[in-house]
Design a protein around this motif. Structure first.
Motif, short mmCIF file in Angstrom:
data_model
loop_
_atom_site.label_atom_id
_atom_site.label_comp_id
_atom_site.label_asym_id
_atom_site.label_seq_id
_atom_site.Cartn_x
_atom_site.Cartn_y
_atom_site.Cartn_z
N UNK A 425 13.41 6.30 -7.33
CA UNK A 425 11.95 6.25 -7.23
C UNK A 425 11.25 6.74 -8.49
N UNK A 426 11.70 7.85 -9.12
CA UNK A 426 11.01 8.29 -10.34
C UNK A 426 11.03 7.25 -11.45
N UNK A 427 12.08 6.45 -11.49
CA UNK A 427 12.19 5.43 -12.54
C UNK A 427 11.36 4.19 -12.24
N UNK A 428 11.10 3.93 -10.96
CA UNK A 428 10.40 2.70 -10.56
C UNK A 428 8.91 2.89 -10.34
N UNK A 429 8.47 4.12 -10.13
CA UNK A 429 7.10 4.35 -9.70
C UNK A 429 6.06 3.90 -10.72
N UNK A 430 6.41 3.97 -12.02
CA UNK A 430 5.43 3.58 -13.03
C UNK A 430 4.95 2.15 -12.83
N UNK A 431 5.89 1.24 -12.58
CA UNK A 431 5.53 -0.17 -12.39
C UNK A 431 5.11 -0.46 -10.97
N UNK A 432 5.90 0.02 -10.02
CA UNK A 432 5.73 -0.41 -8.63
C UNK A 432 4.66 0.35 -7.86
N UNK A 433 4.26 1.53 -8.31
CA UNK A 433 3.26 2.32 -7.60
C UNK A 433 2.02 2.55 -8.47
N UNK A 434 2.24 3.07 -9.69
CA UNK A 434 1.09 3.28 -10.57
C UNK A 434 0.42 1.96 -10.94
N UNK A 435 1.22 0.90 -11.09
CA UNK A 435 0.65 -0.40 -11.42
C UNK A 435 -0.33 -0.89 -10.39
N UNK A 436 0.05 -0.96 -9.09
CA UNK A 436 -0.92 -1.36 -8.07
C UNK A 436 -2.15 -0.46 -8.01
N UNK A 437 -1.97 0.85 -8.27
CA UNK A 437 -3.12 1.74 -8.27
C UNK A 437 -4.09 1.38 -9.39
N UNK A 438 -3.55 1.09 -10.57
CA UNK A 438 -4.41 0.67 -11.68
C UNK A 438 -5.15 -0.62 -11.35
N UNK A 439 -4.46 -1.56 -10.69
CA UNK A 439 -5.12 -2.81 -10.30
C UNK A 439 -6.19 -2.56 -9.25
N UNK A 440 -5.96 -1.57 -8.38
CA UNK A 440 -7.01 -1.22 -7.41
C UNK A 440 -8.23 -0.67 -8.12
N UNK A 441 -8.01 0.13 -9.18
CA UNK A 441 -9.13 0.62 -9.98
C UNK A 441 -9.88 -0.54 -10.62
N UNK A 442 -9.12 -1.53 -11.12
CA UNK A 442 -9.75 -2.70 -11.72
C UNK A 442 -10.53 -3.49 -10.68
N UNK A 443 -10.01 -3.55 -9.45
CA UNK A 443 -10.71 -4.26 -8.38
C UNK A 443 -12.04 -3.62 -8.04
N UNK A 444 -12.18 -2.32 -8.32
CA UNK A 444 -13.43 -1.61 -8.04
C UNK A 444 -14.38 -1.62 -9.23
N UNK A 445 -13.86 -1.90 -10.43
CA UNK A 445 -14.68 -1.78 -11.64
C UNK A 445 -15.67 -2.93 -11.76
N UNK A 446 -16.87 -2.60 -12.21
CA UNK A 446 -17.96 -3.56 -12.47
C UNK A 446 -18.46 -4.21 -11.19
N UNK A 447 -17.60 -4.97 -10.52
CA UNK A 447 -17.95 -5.57 -9.24
C UNK A 447 -16.68 -5.69 -8.42
N UNK A 448 -16.82 -5.70 -7.13
CA UNK A 448 -15.67 -5.71 -6.23
C UNK A 448 -14.92 -7.04 -6.32
N UNK A 449 -13.59 -6.94 -6.31
CA UNK A 449 -12.73 -8.12 -6.41
C UNK A 449 -11.59 -8.00 -5.40
N UNK A 450 -11.14 -9.10 -4.79
CA UNK A 450 -9.99 -9.02 -3.86
C UNK A 450 -8.70 -8.77 -4.64
#
Length: 891
Positions: A425-450
């Protein structure tokens, strides 16, 4: 290649370090976050940092759903301290280090690591203040400034001695730089490792890892994120032992492959002889081992990242016009990109890990072509390759480019993931967990996106459910067997929290993704593909319950349609076809003459690994690496017991939009097996073979003198898929022709049944029955080419047509210099090609009879079709001529 046993010879054989490092105490399975924090020494009512921490004045939140706070300025959590590891508090991803570590002799550095210090007793470590021991409480020491870097201090018990069950250490995140800390504690209660030593050894390890990775490896770069493969990891481990005298087992590298972490583990082991970082201390008879909550503590800290997302309104319910797609260079992602382009007018921005946009475009093109997908100017016109990194804050983009992207796109599709069953898990979390979190931040930025997230049925591994429904609860996180499963579970859990903030999240869960039924493209590193290749090669299969899989074209098509249908957003879909049972697989392979036997899972693993090693089959080495790993085999064991998955919502959606059902297992699997046929060469016992004798004459171009020519050939197929899907036979034998050489020539090549579907060649009226493409080699090393065709024409000599080849041959690299005709003598046809058919003797008698019957019916049907085509064509021509005459007569 060095085996894992060779690498771990010097280690204690009784200690399964990887298994210990991944194990979860069954008593912790049902705990909430507050209870989990208490288990690792953090009370729910106290600040993580203690009285000296900057956040100490902030009231502690006690709600279990928000027990772990994330900093708004970092991607990583200031999480609870782990029971036995260094992963309690993460550095910010933006942390930089101005002091370059010294490079020194590794042996000398290891010697330094045995120094013992009493700094903890005084509360000063390396000249910087840390929380000292307390005689009154077992309270966790908060983050102090240790040599300029944040670290977790020693936890002490009531007696003032270090409590090994609550030790912590500093960990740099995957994207951060080297820390300049003077000292770091290890997992041993009496051992401290100098940070300078860690840095020095980490530099040496990083320099060595750099030779086996695709891109540069820094001390805090995960080896696999830098392009290291499973096979390269084996070579890396062997090189560490050989060149640096650092002996780490392969599972240790897979668990967390950052050089700094590997250095910390190794130095800690050298210091106290047995204890490695990230692992629980060995228990004694009087004192049971503490529960390992490393992965869980880190996982829950990651989940809390969603708590910092803003609350947003639902996105506009319109078909997206500009889509951000991650993972477009992967197997599913590349097909999904084409389906988004084919079935919409949208422009797709593809996030690709590369140095710049030009390199991203090149990598994207290479990936699509590699999966037999088209690439053209029209595709590039509607695609914007964007150099970035899913693992990094803001996707590795500048602030300006992040803001521009957030304003331009109106949908996000996340098909990017690190798929490796060996990594922790420590080796995979950067892509598989932090990545979706960053995309969720992008989905909230400027205007809401699915946000549409490609997950996996792996979130159910270990579940006791009888069926896997789309809305059914996923498995208990403590029951998930490996790091990959936990990372996919964590991503879904994190996005559910994002959904509570208003983000519209659609979860798409494929099972096994099979090859393309038309192109035969498949993922060579996919576990299902590896097991299928082993089935072809060794004709054994582990006893499983069900396979939940679907071909890639169907998975991609349904996923694309969901992305393009606003009414479908916000739901969970299972992108898998009808479950395939073991009985169905056995029936298909029996009809195909494969003769597959079912084995116990453990026996199958052992036999396959031994066979791969004995035969040195490089194509199956990735599968062997998985099967050798006790931890990775947990995931495979879960696959064996997987219940059938249901896809009620997906089936209703597909029916409502007129989407076809998944290709039936037979054709799709046949295409994939044909593509994998090279992994299972014929050897001494091909699936089927027969002999063919031909004799005739050849004439040199421009001359009238003919020379006798005789061939004695053996035609064989390695497996049924080679015949039914590719219609190709392997040819070996010898040619005797005095015009070419005084001695016989060796023959090898292929024969194709009904080439071009029997369509006549240009300027030809005859229909090709078979095409022979052979290579002839004389004893002196000379090489010749041979092209022969068996043709069918509208005449009565049907049998003669089936056995006659019209040939042309010449020196390799030169035009043909001989032409002629050879034919099968009628008295040899029956004994050679019917009675003389040989089936693999390893098959049971019943299956051998069935295989022969299937071959004769299939081959006879192909020949009959070939003979009928010219007759049908003549009939059609006569009808056309009659119509033309009637039309002319009416004039």
């Amino acid at each position: 290649m060095t085996s894992q046993d060779d690498v771990t010879t010097a280690r204690n054989p009784t200690v399964d370090r990887r298994a210990r490092g991944e194990s979860i105490d069954s008593g912790a399975a049902g705990m909430d976050v507050a209870a989990l924090l208490a288990r690792v020494g953090v009370h729910s009512g106290e600040p993580l940092g203690g009285a000296d921490h900057p956040d100490a004045a902030v009231p502690r939140r006690t709600d279990s759903a928000e027990a772990i706070e994330y900093s708004r300025d970092t991607m990583d959590a200031v999480g609870p301290r782990r029971t036995d590891s260094a992963e309690a508090i993460e550095h910010s991803r933006d942390t930089t280090d101005t002091a370059a570590p010294r490079r020194t002799d590794v042996a000398a550095a290891i010697g330094h690591s045995t120094d013992i210090t009493e700094a903890a007793a005084s509360g000063h470590i390396g000249g910087n203040e840390a929380v000292g021991p307390s005689a009154d409480t077992a309270r966790t020491a908060g983050p102090g400034r240790i040599g300029g870097a944040e670290a977790v201090g020693l936890a002490v018990g009531p007696s003032g001695t270090a409590d090994p069950s609550r030790l912590g250490e500093t960990e740099a995140d995957e994207q951060s730089d080297t820390s300049d800390a003077a000292w770091r504690t290890t997992s041993s209660p009496n051992v401290h490792v100098r940070a300078a030593d860690v840095d020095e050894v980490a530099e040496e390890i990083a320099a060595l890892a750099d030779r086996f990775a695709a891109s540069a490896v820094g001390v805090d770069t995960d080896f696999f994120d830098a392009g290291g493969t499973s096979i390269a990891a084996v070579e890396f481990v062997a090189a560490l032992a050989r060149e640096l005298d650092i002996h780490l087992d392969l599972d240790t590298v897979f668990f967390d492959a950052r050089p700094r972490r590997l250095a910390q583990r190794w130095l800690a082991e050298k210091a106290d002889g047995s204890v490695a970082l990230l692992e629980p201390v060995e228990s004694s008879a009087e004192s049971p081992a503490p529960a390992d909550t490393d992965d869980l503590a880190l996982l829950f800290a990651d989940l809390a990242g969603a708590d910092r997302l803003p609350v947003v309104a639902a996105p506009e319910s319109v078909v997206p016009r500009r889509i951000l797609l991650t993972g477009a260079t992967g197997f599913l992602g590349s097909h999904l990109l084409l389906d988004l382009l084919r079935h919409s007018d949208a422009h797709v921005v593809c996030l690709v890990r590369a140095d710049d946009d030009a390199a991203a475009a090149h990598r994207l093109e290479h990936a699509l072509r590699g999966y037999a997908l088209p690439w053209s100017r029209e595709i590039l016109r509607r695609v914007t390759p964007l150099a970035g990194d899913l693992r990094r804050p803001r996707l590795g983009l500048t602030a300006a480019r992040w803001d521009t992207l957030a304003a331009e796109i109106d949908a996000i599709v996340n098909a990017g993931a690190a798929v490796d069953f060996l990594r922790g898990y420590p080796s995979l979390r950067g892509t598989n967990v932090h990545g979706p979190l960053t995309l969720a931040e992008l989905a909230c930025a400027t205007r809401s996106k699915p946000l549409h997230h490609i997950s996996s049925l792996a979130v159910f591994n270990g579940s006791t459910a009888t069926t896997l429904a789309e809305d059914a609860p996923t498995a208990n996180v403590a029951a998930l067997p490996i790091g990959y499963d936990r990372s996919k579970w964590a991503a879904e859990a994190l996005l559910r929290r994002a959904g509570e903030h208003g983000v519209t999240v659609t979860v798409l869960r494929p099972g096994g993704i099979g090859g393309h039924p038309e192109t035969g493209a498949h993922n060579p590193r996919d576990l299902n593909t590896g097991i299928t290749a082993a089935l072809l090669r060794f004709r054994t299969v582990p006893g499983f319950r069900y396979l939940n899989a679907a071909p890639v074209d169907w998975v991609s098509r349904v996923a694309a349609q969901i992305v393009l249908t606003p009414d479908a957003w916000g739901q969970t879909y299972h992108l898998t076809g009808p479950p395939t049972s073991l009985d169905q697989i056995m029936a298909e392979t029996t009809l195909g003459g494969m003769g597959v036997r079912v084995q116990d899972w453990a026996r199958w693993c052992a036999d396959v690994v031994r066979a791969i090693e004995d035969e040195a089959i490089t194509e199956l080495e990735p599968l062997a690496q998985v099967l050798r790993s006790p931890v990775a085999r947990r995931q495979l064991t879960a696959m064996v017991d997987t219940p059938p998955a249901t896809a009620t919502r997906t089936e209703a959606f597909a029916a409502a939009h007129g989407l076809p059902a998944p290709s039936s297992a037979g054709p799709a699997r046949a295409r994939m097996l044909a593509a994998l046929a090279a992994v299972a060469p014929a050897g001494d016992h091909p699936y089927l073979r027969f002999h063919e004798t031909l004799s005739g004459t050849v004439t040199r171009t421009g001359e009238s003198v003919s020379f006798p020519c005789e061939l004695r050939l053996t035609l064989s197929v390695a497996n049924s898929a080679q015949v039914f899907a590719a219609r190709t036979l392997d040819v070996t034998g010898e040619l005797t022709c005095p015009a070419l050489h005084d001695e016989p020539l060796r023959v090898d090549g292929t024969a194709t049944v009904r080439p071009h579907e029997g369509i006549p060649l240009p300027d030809e009226l005859r229909h090709p029955i078979m095409r022979y493409q052979l290579t002839l080699r004389d004893p002196a090393g000379g090489t010749w080419w041979w092209t022969g065709h068996k043709f069918a024409a509208a005449r009565r000599r049907f049998v003669r047509q089936l056995g006659t080849q019209v040939i042309e041959l010449g020196r390799v690299g030169e035009p043909g210099s001989y032409t002629g005709e050879v034919a099968v003598p009628m008295h040899t046809y029956l004994p050679d090609q019917i009675d003389g058919i040989e089936i693999d003797p390893r098959l049971p008698e019943r299956q051998r009879r069935l295989a022969k019957m299937l071959w004769l019916s299939w081959f006879g049907g192909q020949l009959g079709k070939s003979l009928m085509e010219p007759m049908l064509r003549v009939g059609i021509d006569l009808l056309d001529l009659r119509r033309a005459l009637r039309k002319e007569h009416r004039r």
